[in-house]
Design an enzyme around this catalytic site. Structure first.
Site, short mmCIF file in Angstrom:
data_model
loop_
_atom_site.label_atom_id
_atom_site.label_comp_id
_atom_site.label_asym_id
_atom_site.label_seq_id
_atom_site.Cartn_x
_atom_site.Cartn_y
_atom_site.Cartn_z
N HIS A 140 -7.73 1.65 1.58
CA HIS A 140 -7.67 1.41 3.04
C HIS A 140 -8.50 2.47 3.79
CE1 HIS A 140 -4.93 -0.58 6.27
NE2 HIS A 140 -6.10 -0.25 6.80
N GLU A 155 0.84 -1.21 0.00
CA GLU A 155 0.00 0.00 0.00
C GLU A 155 0.87 1.25 0.00
OE1 GLU A 155 -2.72 -0.19 3.31
OE2 GLU A 155 -3.60 -2.06 2.64
N1 LIG Z 1 -9.51 -1.65 6.75
C1 LIG Z 1 -9.58 -0.96 7.86
O1 LIG Z 1 -9.73 0.25 7.86
C2 LIG Z 1 -9.50 -1.68 9.18
C3 LIG Z 1 -10.05 -1.07 10.31
C4 LIG Z 1 -10.01 -1.77 11.52
C5 LIG Z 1 -9.40 -3.02 11.59
N2 LIG Z 1 -8.85 -3.57 10.47
C6 LIG Z 1 -8.25 -4.91 10.53
O2 LIG Z 1 -9.24 -5.81 11.01
C7 LIG Z 1 -8.67 -6.68 11.97
C8 LIG Z 1 -9.76 -7.14 12.92
O3 LIG Z 1 -10.20 -6.06 13.70
P1 LIG Z 1 -11.13 -6.28 15.00
O4 LIG Z 1 -11.32 -4.94 15.62
O5 LIG Z 1 -12.31 -7.09 14.66
O6 LIG Z 1 -10.12 -7.13 15.89
P2 LIG Z 1 -10.47 -8.14 17.07
O7 LIG Z 1 -9.18 -8.44 17.76
O8 LIG Z 1 -11.60 -7.64 17.89
O9 LIG Z 1 -10.97 -9.46 16.31
C9 LIG Z 1 -10.13 -10.30 15.61
C10 LIG Z 1 -10.69 -11.71 15.75
O10 LIG Z 1 -9.91 -12.56 14.92
C11 LIG Z 1 -9.78 -13.80 15.61
N3 LIG Z 1 -8.65 -14.55 15.06
C12 LIG Z 1 -7.34 -14.44 15.35
N4 LIG Z 1 -6.63 -15.31 14.63
C13 LIG Z 1 -7.52 -16.02 13.88
C14 LIG Z 1 -7.40 -17.06 12.94
N5 LIG Z 1 -6.21 -17.60 12.66
N6 LIG Z 1 -8.52 -17.52 12.34
C15 LIG Z 1 -9.74 -16.99 12.63
N7 LIG Z 1 -9.92 -16.01 13.54
C16 LIG Z 1 -8.81 -15.53 14.15
C17 LIG Z 1 -9.61 -13.41 17.07
O11 LIG Z 1 -9.93 -14.49 17.93
C18 LIG Z 1 -10.60 -12.25 17.18
O12 LIG Z 1 -11.86 -12.71 17.63
C19 LIG Z 1 -7.56 -5.84 12.62
O13 LIG Z 1 -6.55 -6.66 13.15
C20 LIG Z 1 -7.06 -4.98 11.48
O14 LIG Z 1 -5.98 -5.60 10.84
C21 LIG Z 1 -8.89 -2.92 9.28
O1 LIG Z 2 -4.26 3.40 10.58
C1 LIG Z 2 -5.13 3.41 9.72
O2 LIG Z 2 -5.55 4.43 9.19
C2 LIG Z 2 -5.72 2.09 9.30
C3 LIG Z 2 -6.72 1.63 10.30
C4 LIG Z 2 -7.10 0.21 10.28
O3 LIG Z 2 -6.52 -0.55 9.31
C5 LIG Z 2 -6.91 -0.38 11.64
O4 LIG Z 2 -6.21 -1.37 11.76
O5 LIG Z 2 -7.52 0.15 12.58
#
Ligand SMILES: NC(=O)c1ccc[n+]([C@@H]2O[C@H](COP(=O)([O-])OP(=O)(O)OC[C@H]3O[C@@H](n4cnc5c(N)ncnc54)[C@H](O)[C@@H]3O)[C@@H](O)[C@H]2O)c1
Ligand SMILES: O=C(O)CC[C@@H](O)C(=O)O
Length: 312
Positions: free
Chosen positions: A278, A260
């Site tokens: 993103h 990215e």
């Molecule tokens: N695109 C974005 O803007 C954005 C925003 C927020 C989060 N994210 C991504 O989303 C991910 C998840 O966020 P969240 O707030 O739900 O996190 P979270 O920690 O609340 O949930 C993650 C879940 O994944 C599970 N997990 C871990 N390893 C696993 C596996 N091997 N197989 C299946 N499940 C598994 C965990 O048990 C947990 O329940 C973050 O780690 C981040 O990378 C992206």
């Molecule tokens: O830092 C960011 O803007 C990305 C946020 C998102 O991917 C997250 O993991 O919360």
């Protein structure tokens, strides 16, 4: 106190940090000589682009806390921080609703194709039969990861009358939410093979890197869609490209990519791919919440108070 903020932060958070100390803020600092700034810093606040490496942590002898303006922690060497006794605080749950709504936008885009239909009408078309699409009602949503985002997505999917399957080997903290929102927990194979929409919500780590690959993609239905808002590394992009090109699955919405911003990618050439920079968690609401939460937690640590958002 010197507080270094190396990426974009909302004013609300900046204000709180500024009341405690001297804030060095530059949204592009992550591209510059950050190690030099960290030599006398007490706190470092980052988003996802700053690579917080072991070397960087070692170059910051006064560092007392690292704040992550978001959820994913794959850009921070957590082991090195732990060894140096530096707590990492993050914005747990602050952007979960925004990401869940993004997934809905993606599912509805695939289901109804409004943008495409608009272009069609503006171009003089009126093909109602072609744009007869599908309901989300009764379709199966497969959640890979049922944590903060997964359960909020389930809540919304339940209101749409979708069937919800979830795969998460570490479920206990979210078990109650899963039950409440009608998530049937199942193994990975069952979720992938039965879902009409597969949505990824796992952290990127050694167990999840390339979790979606040729083999796992081949379990999905040809009519199914993949939505990745987790991390690019969770999906093998070459395998996904082949699956999309060969019609093994119907489409993909990718908010995150392995690199990215991406260099030119073969995925750009496919019509059945939605690509966004993103932004799933980027809404005003989520970012105000994120900035406030992380700033408050960083300040707590600097004042020697306990924080409930420390990474365990
Ligand atoms: N695109 C974005 O803007 C954005 C925003 C927020 C989060 N994210 C991504 O989303 C991910 C998840 O966020 P969240 O707030 O739900 O996190 P979270 O920690 O609340 O949930 C993650 C879940 O994944 C599970 N997990 C871990 N390893 C696993 C596996 N091997 N197989 C299946 N499940 C598994 C965990 O048990 C947990 O329940 C973050 O780690 C981040 O990378 C992206
Ligand atoms: O830092 C960011 O803007 C990305 C946020 C998102 O991917 C997250 O993991 O919360």
């Amino acid at each position: 106190m010197k507080i270094v903020v190396s990426e974009l932060i909302w004013e609300e958070g900046l204000q709180i940090l500024s009341e405690l100390g001297n804030v060095v803020y530059d949204a592009s600092l992550w591209k510059q000589d950050l190690a030099r700034e960290l030599a006398d810093a007490d706190a470092l606040v980052v988003r996802n682009q700053t690579r917080v490496t072991r070397e960087m942590i070692q170059a910051a002898p006064r560092l007392k806390v690292i704040g992550r303006l978001g959820v994913g922690l794959d850009n921070i060497d957590l082991a090195a921080a732990r060894e140096a006794g530096i707590p990492v605080v993050y914005a747990r749950n602050a952007n979960a609703i925004s990401v869940a709504e993004y997934v809905f936008a993606a599912m509805l885009t695939f289901a109804r194709r409004l943008e495409e239909a608009t272009a069609h009408v503006k171009g003089g078309g009126w093909n109602r039969r072609f744009y007869t699409r599908m309901e989300l009602y009764g379709k199966t949503l497969g959640l890979i990861g049922t944590g903060e985002i997964g359960t909020r997505l389930a809540h919304r999917a339940q209101a749409f009358g979708m069937k919800i399957l979830g795969y998460d080997p570490f479920i206990p903290p979210y078990e109650v939410a899963c039950t409440e929102f009608g998530v049937q927990l199942a193994d990975l194979k069952t979720v992938l093979s039965q879902a009409d929409f597969v949505s990824l919500h796992v952290p990127l780590n050694n167990a999840t890197r390339n979790l979606i690959n040729r083999e796992t993609l081949s379990l999905m239905k040809p009519s199914a869609y993949l939505i990745n808002t987790a991390r690019g590394g969770v999906v093998n992009e070459e395998d996904l490209y082949n699956a999309l090109r060969e019609g093994k699955i119907s489409g993909a919405a990718l908010d995150v990519l392995a690199q990215e911003p991406p260099q030119d990618s073969p995925l750009f050439k496919l019509n059945n791919v939605i690509l966004t920079p993103h932004i799933a968690g980027l809404t005003e609401e989520a970012q105000v919440k994120t900035s406030l939460l992380v700033a408050q937690e960083v300040v707590k640590i600097l004042r020697g108070e306990p924080s409930s958002c420390v990474v365990r």
